[in-house]
Scaffold this active site. Structure first.
Site, PDB file in Angstrom:
ATOM      1  N   CYS A  41       0.807   4.615  -5.019  1.00  0.00           N
ATOM      2  CA  CYS A  41       1.091   3.438  -4.193  1.00  0.00           C
ATOM      3  C   CYS A  41       0.305   3.513  -2.882  1.00  0.00           C
ATOM      4  O   CYS A  41      -0.274   2.517  -2.440  1.00  0.00           O
ATOM      5  CB  CYS A  41       2.580   3.327  -3.905  1.00  0.00           C
ATOM      6  SG  CYS A  41       3.601   3.154  -5.373  1.00  0.00           S
ATOM      7  N   CYS A  67       4.901   6.440  -3.753  1.00  0.00           N
ATOM      8  CA  CYS A  67       4.246   7.619  -4.314  1.00  0.00           C
ATOM      9  C   CYS A  67       2.763   7.647  -3.928  1.00  0.00           C
ATOM     10  O   CYS A  67       2.247   6.717  -3.319  1.00  0.00           O
ATOM     11  CB  CYS A  67       4.397   7.622  -5.839  1.00  0.00           C
ATOM     12  SG  CYS A  67       3.498   6.285  -6.658  1.00  0.00           S
TER      13      CYS A  67
END
Length: 78
Positions: free
Chosen positions: A14, A11
């Site tokens: 991240c 995501c």
């Protein structure tokens, strides 16, 4: 060589943690590698319940938040 692993689904958080980790390592002049672990089973096996997470040389150093480059540098130099 410092081995970083970013744990998470890939995501935006991240990705940002990976960018911040690389920025911190470059600012400190470290020889490093950054890997990404997206497999849910591997994340759980690492003991991580909240992502994104940062593993440094095999040890979970942060989970559930996006550290800034400054926070990562402090973590590496303490």
């Amino acid at each position: 060589m410092v081995d970083f692993k970013i744990l998470g689904s890939g995501c935006a958080k991240c990705v940002k943690l990976a960018e911040n980790t690389e920025a911190a390592a470059k600012e400190l002049g470290l020889d490093y590698t950054v890997g990404k672990i997206t497999d849910r089973n591997q994340i759980v096996d690492a003991g991580v319940m909240m992502t994104p997470a940062l593993i440094v040389d095999g040890k979970v150093r942060s989970s559930g938040k996006v550290l800034t480059p400054e926070q990562i540098k402090a973590l590496l130099t303490s």
